[in-house]
Write a protein that holds these residues in place. Structure first.
Motif, PDB file in Angstrom:
ATOM      1  N   ARG A   6       0.837  -1.195   0.000  1.00  0.00           N
ATOM      2  CA  ARG A   6       0.000   0.000   0.000  1.00  0.00           C
ATOM      3  C   ARG A   6       0.868   1.240   0.000  1.00  0.00           C
ATOM      4  O   ARG A   6       2.019   1.221   0.420  1.00  0.00           O
ATOM      5  CB  ARG A   6      -0.959   0.011   1.184  1.00  0.00           C
ATOM      6  N   VAL A   7       0.290   2.321  -0.491  1.00  0.00           N
ATOM      7  CA  VAL A   7       0.923   3.623  -0.424  1.00  0.00           C
ATOM      8  C   VAL A   7       0.628   4.144   0.982  1.00  0.00           C
ATOM      9  O   VAL A   7      -0.533   4.164   1.391  1.00  0.00           O
ATOM     10  CB  VAL A   7       0.341   4.572  -1.497  1.00  0.00           C
ATOM     11  N   PRO A   8       1.655   4.556   1.757  1.00  0.00           N
ATOM     12  CA  PRO A   8       1.397   5.031   3.121  1.00  0.00           C
ATOM     13  C   PRO A   8       0.338   6.135   3.145  1.00  0.00           C
ATOM     14  O   PRO A   8       0.439   7.110   2.414  1.00  0.00           O
ATOM     15  CB  PRO A   8       2.760   5.570   3.578  1.00  0.00           C
ATOM     16  N   GLY A   9      -0.695   5.919   3.948  1.00  0.00           N
ATOM     17  CA  GLY A   9      -1.769   6.892   4.051  1.00  0.00           C
ATOM     18  C   GLY A   9      -2.652   6.971   2.819  1.00  0.00           C
ATOM     19  O   GLY A   9      -3.439   7.893   2.676  1.00  0.00           O
ATOM     20  N   GLY A  10      -2.505   5.999   1.918  1.00  0.00           N
ATOM     21  CA  GLY A  10      -3.269   6.063   0.671  1.00  0.00           C
ATOM     22  C   GLY A  10      -3.832   4.723   0.252  1.00  0.00           C
ATOM     23  O   GLY A  10      -4.278   3.938   1.079  1.00  0.00           O
ATOM     24  N   ASP A  11      -3.775   4.464  -1.047  1.00  0.00           N
ATOM     25  CA  ASP A  11      -4.401   3.292  -1.650  1.00  0.00           C
ATOM     26  C   ASP A  11      -3.722   1.989  -1.269  1.00  0.00           C
ATOM     27  O   ASP A  11      -2.496   1.911  -1.163  1.00  0.00           O
ATOM     28  CB  ASP A  11      -4.373   3.406  -3.184  1.00  0.00           C
ATOM     29  N   VAL A  12      -4.533   0.951  -1.109  1.00  0.00           N
ATOM     30  CA  VAL A  12      -4.035  -0.414  -0.981  1.00  0.00           C
ATOM     31  C   VAL A  12      -3.900  -0.930  -2.412  1.00  0.00           C
ATOM     32  O   VAL A  12      -4.880  -1.017  -3.152  1.00  0.00           O
ATOM     33  CB  VAL A  12      -4.996  -1.297  -0.161  1.00  0.00           C
ATOM     34  N   LEU A  13      -2.678  -1.248  -2.822  1.00  0.00           N
ATOM     35  CA  LEU A  13      -2.441  -1.693  -4.187  1.00  0.00           C
ATOM     36  C   LEU A  13      -2.640  -3.199  -4.315  1.00  0.00           C
ATOM     37  O   LEU A  13      -3.001  -3.695  -5.376  1.00  0.00           O
ATOM     38  CB  LEU A  13      -1.018  -1.313  -4.615  1.00  0.00           C
ATOM     39  N   GLN A  14      -2.370  -3.917  -3.238  1.00  0.00           N
ATOM     40  CA  GLN A  14      -2.543  -5.370  -3.252  1.00  0.00           C
ATOM     41  C   GLN A  14      -2.768  -5.848  -1.827  1.00  0.00           C
ATOM     42  O   GLN A  14      -2.079  -5.426  -0.907  1.00  0.00           O
ATOM     43  CB  GLN A  14      -1.308  -6.055  -3.835  1.00  0.00           C
TER      44      GLN A  14
END
Length: 148
Positions: free
Chosen positions: A87-95
């Motif tokens: 995940r992007v810290p403080g953002g989207d979960v990519l996987q």
């Protein structure tokens, strides 16, 4: 004795009720299929990463080539690799899912939080350098940052 007469309003109500049930079931089926398809469909970010990894390279390393090195590259070595979360810290979960043997993913974001449920089942490359593989069954969490 007496004949049974059908009530036209009763039949109309029954027909409307049947139509309403059919409409609801149809909407549920369409929504369910769309939801299932969204799980298999790659996100815009995944499509962009796939395009970036498919770019041809020349024999020399240029500034443009080094920009194409993924911040994190994960390869599943076991038959099934338990949940891998990126995940992007403080953002989207990519996987956030299990991976299958031979499956590989690459992420190019500038900073990523990675959690491996079983670090012994995956090979992780961070900014082009392979990380030490964890022991079988060990949970591993780290933050990867792109150079620069």
């Amino acid at each position: 004795m007496g004949r049974h007469r059908s009530d036209p309003m009763g039949l109309a109500r029954l027909a409307l009720a049947v139509l309403a049930v059919v409409a609801v079931v149809t909407l549920l089926v369409i929504g369910g299929r769309a939801l299932l398809a969204s799980f298999d469909a790659p996100t815009q970010a995944e499509r962009e990463r796939a395009t970036a990894t498919a770019l041809p390279t020349t024999g020399t390393v240029t500034e443009e080539d080094t920009a194409q090195v993924p911040t994190v590259h994960i390869e599943c070595l076991a038959q099934t690799c338990p949940t891998v979360t990126v995940r992007v810290p403080g953002g989207d979960v990519l996987q956030h899912r299990e991976m299958s043997k031979g499956e590989e993913v690459s992420y190019f974001e500038s900073e990523l939080d990675v959690v491996l449920s079983d670090a012994g089942t995956v090979r992780v490359t961070e900014n082009g350098k392979q990380r030490d593989q964890g022991e079988q069954g060990d949970r591993q969490a780290f933050t990867a940052r792109a150079p620069g």
